[in-house]
Design an enzyme around this catalytic site. Structure first.
Site, PDB file in Angstrom:
ATOM      1  N   HIS A   1       0.853  -1.207   0.000  1.00  0.00           N
ATOM      2  CA  HIS A   1       0.000   0.000   0.000  1.00  0.00           C
ATOM      3  C   HIS A   1       0.881   1.248   0.000  1.00  0.00           C
ATOM      4  CE1 HIS A   1      -4.127   1.635   1.266  1.00  0.00           C
ATOM      5  NE2 HIS A   1      -3.390   2.662   0.868  1.00  0.00           N
TER       6      HIS A   1
ATOM      7  N   HIS B   1       1.606   5.190  -2.167  1.00  0.00           N
ATOM      8  CA  HIS B   1       1.173   6.195  -3.152  1.00  0.00           C
ATOM      9  C   HIS B   1       2.446   6.839  -3.691  1.00  0.00           C
ATOM     10  CE1 HIS B   1      -3.079   6.059  -1.746  1.00  0.00           C
ATOM     11  NE2 HIS B   1      -2.521   5.784  -0.574  1.00  0.00           N
TER      12      HIS B   1
ATOM     13  N   HIS C   1     -10.880   0.660   1.571  1.00  0.00           N
ATOM     14  CA  HIS C   1     -10.667   1.749   2.539  1.00  0.00           C
ATOM     15  C   HIS C   1     -12.010   1.937   3.256  1.00  0.00           C
ATOM     16  CE1 HIS C   1      -8.895   5.949   3.443  1.00  0.00           C
ATOM     17  NE2 HIS C   1     -10.048   5.883   4.082  1.00  0.00           N
TER      18      HIS C   1
ATOM     19  N   HIS D   1      -5.414  -0.595   6.062  1.00  0.00           N
ATOM     20  CA  HIS D   1      -5.084   0.314   7.174  1.00  0.00           C
ATOM     21  C   HIS D   1      -6.146   0.402   8.277  1.00  0.00           C
ATOM     22  CE1 HIS D   1      -7.555   2.903   4.688  1.00  0.00           C
ATOM     23  NE2 HIS D   1      -6.580   3.248   3.868  1.00  0.00           N
TER      24      HIS D   1
ATOM     25  N   ASP E   1       1.003   2.591   3.706  1.00  0.00           N
ATOM     26  CA  ASP E   1       0.143   3.675   3.197  1.00  0.00           C
ATOM     27  C   ASP E   1       0.993   4.928   2.985  1.00  0.00           C
ATOM     28  OD1 ASP E   1      -1.978   5.112   2.263  1.00  0.00           O
ATOM     29  OD2 ASP E   1      -3.077   5.191   4.160  1.00  0.00           O
TER      30      ASP E   1
ATOM     31  N   HIS F   1       3.095  14.180   1.051  1.00  0.00           N
ATOM     32  CA  HIS F   1       2.623  15.502   0.626  1.00  0.00           C
ATOM     33  C   HIS F   1       3.774  16.469   0.890  1.00  0.00           C
ATOM     34  CE1 HIS F   1      -1.495  14.076   0.204  1.00  0.00           C
ATOM     35  NE2 HIS F   1      -1.383  13.491   1.386  1.00  0.00           N
TER      36      HIS F   1
END
Ligand code: DOR
Length: 420
Positions: free
Chosen positions: A57, A59, A176, A221, A284, A288
């Site tokens: 998992h 991003h 999710h 998660h 996860d 940012h």
């Protein structure tokens, strides 16, 4: 005559205690025992030698979100933390909602990723599930039952239909599960209240009720012990829910803002006490920029970077006696590989020759040690054990801050039809 192994890891202590030499040839383990000659020998005496982790998992961003992360920096961050396989989530911009978008994403990763990778398909009401499977989607989702950063929620009917369709292509649905109530989102306590533990438990039960077709479910998660107790699919938990609570942050610090939210210290401890009921630890990894995380709490995006700190934090807990080494290997490497149907890394003949080598010494995490483009961490000062060297397919791909390029592969899902 067989060619010589390309690499021998000498004096490897197996989790059950035996010490062996591991020979790797053409990317796989070919012998575990005493060793002969090889091109490269690495002495692992006194080290933790782990089958490298599969983080199912992450991003990795890229494209319009390259200011946060891209495949080069994200995969460096993975290798720097002993992870050689990442499974990228489809809430990219643009999202992975067509075979063409999936193929573009694969091409980008093939060009730039330094670690193995797989790509999941988005789940919306009108995704061509069959075509996504044939184009090589590893799994379907994360499927948003509640909206999150860059993810729209699916209604009940659409979700039920989607699960039916994923089941029809023999796919894995990754979920999710959250519920959101209205109300201000001004600090970590209010964020926790809006996306509550009770709501997560209800969402887990509701998704399972909607799964009339008995599609294979993987619950992403989960952030509370009660959610784990309610789950009947495979259960994934993140390091941030195990090791961080909202009580550890300034009350409106956006660096602690994530979905599902960080909980209270009491809930965090209860979650850690369910260690044996957790199938998979995944990060996860949701980078940012520092500027975005410097915005007012309600405007700042949710997400915590973590692919590089996942195994190191867990090994910190092995060193202090909280967790066992075999359980860490199982939850970060063997079980995710099995759930995804990719070749396992490990110590047996035929296993994928991906390993991470760690000196048994904890350091304090600092953002400037890490390789993610985002440049910050929520784990400042946490004790962790970082790898000194990482091996991918029998080749060194990380050693003391350097990343020699290896031969990473794309792992398509089992529905993949080449050329489709
Ligand atoms: O906090 C989160 N951030 N949760 C998610 O589900 C998505 C993620 C992101 O992509 O930033």
């Amino acid at each position: 005559m067989e060619s010589r192994p390309s690499l021998i890891l000498c004096n490897v202590q197996l989790p059950e205690g035996r010490v062996v030499d591991l020979s790797i040839r053409k990317g796989v383990v070919v012998h575990a025992g005493s060793s002969g000659a090889s091109e490269v020998r690495i002495d692992c005496a006194g080290m933790f030698v782990l089958p490298a982790a599969v983080d199912m998992h992450v991003h990795m961003r890229g494209g319009l979100q390259s200011g946060k992360e891209d495949w080069t920096t994200g995969s460096r961050s993975a290798l720097g933390g002993g992870v050689t396989v990442v499974v990228d989530q489809p809430n990219t911009i643009p999202p992975i909602d067509s075979p063409g978008a999936l193929r573009d994403r694969v091409r980008d990763a093939q060009e730039h990723s330094l670690c193995h990778f797989a790509i999941n398909s988005s789940v919306t009401a009108d995704i061509p599930f069959d075509e996504m499977g044939r184009a090589g989607a590893m799994a379907f989702g994360e499927t948003f039952y509640a909206p999150s950063s860059y993810g729209e929620a699916l209604g009940r009917d659409a979700l039920s239909l989607a699960l039916e369709r994923i089941h029809a292509v023999d796919g894995l649905a990754t979920i999710h599960a959250e519920e959101i109530s209205t109300g201000p989102d001004l600090d970590l306590a209010l964020h926790d209240e809006r996306r509550s533990v009770d709501g997560e438990v209800r969402a887990v039960k509701e998704v399972q009720n909607l799964n009339g077709s008995h599609c294979r479910l993987h619950l992403c998660h989960l952030s509370s012990a009660r959610s784990i107790d309610a789950a009947s699919g495979s259960v994934e938990v993140t390091p941030h829910h195990l090791f961080l609570s909202r009580d550890q942050f300034r009350k409106d610090d956006p660096r602690g803002k994530v979905n599902p939210p960080l909980r209270s210290e009491k809930h965090r401890r209860e979650l850690l006490s369910r260690w044996d009921g957790i199938d998979v630890i995944a990060s996860d990894h949701a980078p940012h920029t520092i500027a975005e995380k410097g915005e007012d709490f309600s405007d700042a995006p949710s997400g915590i970077p973590g692919v590089e700190t996942m195994v190191p934090l867990l090994l910190g807990k092995v060193l202090d006696g909280t967790l066992s080494l075999p359980s860490v290997i199982e939850k970060t490497s063997s079980t995710p590989a099995r759930l995804l149907g990719i070749p396992p890394a490990g110590f047996a003949v035929g296993d994928r020759g991906d390993f991470a080598l760690y000196q048994k010494k904890a350091v304090r995490i600092r953002a400037d040690m890490l390789h993610s483009k985002c440049g910050w961490t929520s784990y400042e000062n946490h004790p962790a054990v970082f790898p000194e060297m990482v091996i991918l397919g029998g080749e060194v791909v990380y050693h003391e801050g350097e990343f020699p390029r290896g031969k990473p592969s794309w792992f398509p899902g089992k529905g993949f039809v080449p050329g489709s």
